[in-house]
Structures are given as C-alpha cells and as structure tokens.
Scaffold this motif. Sequence first.
Motif, mmCIF file in Angstrom:
data_model
loop_
_atom_site.group_PDB
_atom_site.id
_atom_site.type_symbol
_atom_site.label_atom_id
_atom_site.label_comp_id
_atom_site.label_asym_id
_atom_site.label_seq_id
_atom_site.Cartn_x
_atom_site.Cartn_y
_atom_site.Cartn_z
ATOM 1 N N ALA A 114 0.733 -1.174 0.134
ATOM 2 C CA ALA A 114 -0.244 0.011 0.157
ATOM 3 C C ALA A 114 0.821 1.086 -0.036
ATOM 4 C CB ALA A 114 -0.760 -0.056 1.123
ATOM 5 N N SER A 115 0.371 2.412 -0.446
ATOM 6 C CA SER A 115 0.810 3.601 -0.098
ATOM 7 C C SER A 115 0.518 3.981 1.006
ATOM 8 C CB SER A 115 0.280 4.486 -1.295
ATOM 9 O OG SER A 115 0.867 5.922 -1.030
ATOM 10 N N ILE A 116 1.445 4.385 1.950
ATOM 11 C CA ILE A 116 1.255 4.412 3.332
ATOM 12 C C ILE A 116 1.485 5.797 3.861
ATOM 13 C CG2 ILE A 116 2.485 3.714 5.854
ATOM 14 C CD1 ILE A 116 3.827 1.209 4.364
ATOM 15 N N LEU A 117 0.520 6.243 4.616
ATOM 16 C CA LEU A 117 0.447 7.575 5.252
ATOM 17 C C LEU A 117 0.637 7.484 6.515
ATOM 18 C CD1 LEU A 117 -2.176 10.468 4.230
ATOM 19 C CD2 LEU A 117 -1.365 9.997 6.750
ATOM 20 N N ALA A 137 -1.439 9.950 -4.972
ATOM 21 C CA ALA A 137 -2.294 11.107 -5.214
ATOM 22 C C ALA A 137 -3.131 11.142 -3.870
ATOM 23 C CB ALA A 137 -2.973 11.311 -6.651
ATOM 24 N N LEU A 138 -4.044 10.158 -3.813
ATOM 25 C CA LEU A 138 -4.866 10.275 -2.652
ATOM 26 C C LEU A 138 -4.085 10.288 -1.471
ATOM 27 C CD1 LEU A 138 -7.787 9.960 -1.535
ATOM 28 C CD2 LEU A 138 -7.290 7.550 -1.611
ATOM 29 N N LYS A 139 -2.853 9.725 -1.157
ATOM 30 C CA LYS A 139 -2.034 9.907 0.177
ATOM 31 C C LYS A 139 -2.036 11.324 -0.066
ATOM 32 C CE LYS A 139 2.285 9.130 1.736
ATOM 33 N NZ LYS A 139 3.702 8.419 1.412
ATOM 34 N N ASN A 140 -1.261 12.172 -0.959
ATOM 35 C CA ASN A 140 -1.163 13.486 -0.782
ATOM 36 C C ASN A 140 -2.381 14.225 -0.463
ATOM 37 O OD1 ASN A 140 1.569 13.009 -1.143
ATOM 38 N ND2 ASN A 140 1.451 13.296 -3.622
ATOM 39 N N ARG A 141 -3.474 13.931 -0.797
ATOM 40 C CA ARG A 141 -4.722 14.520 -0.518
ATOM 41 C C ARG A 141 -5.229 14.343 0.732
ATOM 42 N NH1 ARG A 141 -9.002 12.938 -4.917
ATOM 43 N NH2 ARG A 141 -10.298 14.053 -3.401
ATOM 44 N N LEU A 142 -5.170 13.277 1.348
ATOM 45 C CA LEU A 142 -5.267 13.103 2.735
ATOM 46 C C LEU A 142 -4.406 13.725 3.564
ATOM 47 C CD1 LEU A 142 -6.026 9.057 2.583
ATOM 48 C CD2 LEU A 142 -7.611 11.113 3.022
ATOM 49 N N THR A 144 -3.122 16.625 3.549
ATOM 50 C CA THR A 144 -3.709 17.912 3.616
ATOM 51 C C THR A 144 -4.922 17.992 4.423
ATOM 52 O OG1 THR A 144 -5.192 17.780 1.693
ATOM 53 C CG2 THR A 144 -2.906 18.801 1.441
ATOM 54 N N ILE A 145 -5.657 16.894 4.560
ATOM 55 C CA ILE A 145 -6.858 17.067 5.421
ATOM 56 C C ILE A 145 -6.398 16.682 6.693
ATOM 57 C CG2 ILE A 145 -8.925 15.478 6.073
ATOM 58 C CD1 ILE A 145 -9.135 15.151 3.032
ATOM 59 N N ILE A 146 -5.407 15.636 7.085
ATOM 60 C CA ILE A 146 -5.014 15.201 8.310
ATOM 61 C C ILE A 146 -4.179 16.368 8.906
ATOM 62 C CG2 ILE A 146 -3.506 13.424 9.532
ATOM 63 C CD1 ILE A 146 -4.531 11.701 7.732
ATOM 64 N N ASP A 147 -3.298 17.200 8.243
ATOM 65 C CA ASP A 147 -2.448 18.345 8.923
ATOM 66 C C ASP A 147 -3.101 19.471 9.168
ATOM 67 O OD1 ASP A 147 -0.181 16.732 8.492
ATOM 68 O OD2 ASP A 147 0.297 17.441 6.769
#
Length: 148
Positions: A114-117, A137-142, A144-147
């Motif tokens: 998986a791509s890991i966040l 791409a989804l990891k990078n979008r998430l 911004t939400i989590i930060d």
Amino acid sequence: MENRFFPLFVNITGKKALVVGAGKIAIRKVETLIEYGARVSVITREIKEERFLSLENIDIKIGEFDETLLDDVFIVVAATDNSEFNRYIYELCNSKNILVNSITSKDSMNCRFASILETEEYQIGISAKGNPTKSKALKNRLLTIIDK
C-alpha cells in the motif's frame, strides 16, 4: 479472474523477505521492507539501481533465483522486468503459502504494497488496486486533510 485483496496490517519485524531483482521498483520495495523491520535478502543477476550498494542490514547475492531461497521466507517480491518469470515466482510462492508481490502484474500476486500515510495518530494504507500513481495522489490529498 481479478484478485480481491483483504486489507490487513501485519508486523514484519524480524521476518525474512526475499526480493528477486534489483531495479528502481525493487529498491523502493526493499526500503519499505527495511523500514518496517524485515530481514531482507536480494537475489539478482545484476544490480541496476546503485542505491542498493548504500543499504545496510541487507544481504545481496549476485546469481540466479533458486527455489531453495524460499525456505523460511515470509514474503517475496518478484521484481524482475520479466513478467513470465515473475509469474513463475508467484505460482511457486502461492503454492507454498508465501506472501508474494509482483511488480509486473495486478493478478500474479497474493499481496500488495500500500501507499502508506503515517502520522502520530494514524497509519493509513492506500491501494488503488495496483495503480501506484493514484494511491500516491490520494495519500497527498489525505495529508492535507489530516494536517489541518
């Protein structure tokens, strides 16, 4: 038939991992395995990615893949540029109930990376069903939400 994958987080600390191949994708897989504590061995005909030479705690052998290399292995990454050979590795590992990931097929594997966040509060694994660009791409979008 397309494989269906069950999302699972698993502790690989101290587990034996074998990577077959030593190219650009293989190095990323190896770095992830090392980061999560696996004992990594690499078998390859040639090292195509120089970053392999700077890694510590890794066993690299120049040579041919042999079925005996699978003894006591928890996970295998078939990371050669030969899709038929990677499929052979998959079939062999799958018959022995060894987790196996292939870089050349969405179906000739029984596990995905998986791509890991990972933050202090969360660990999120993202799979776009074998499309790493979409996962990233989804990891990078998430992020911004989590930060926030």
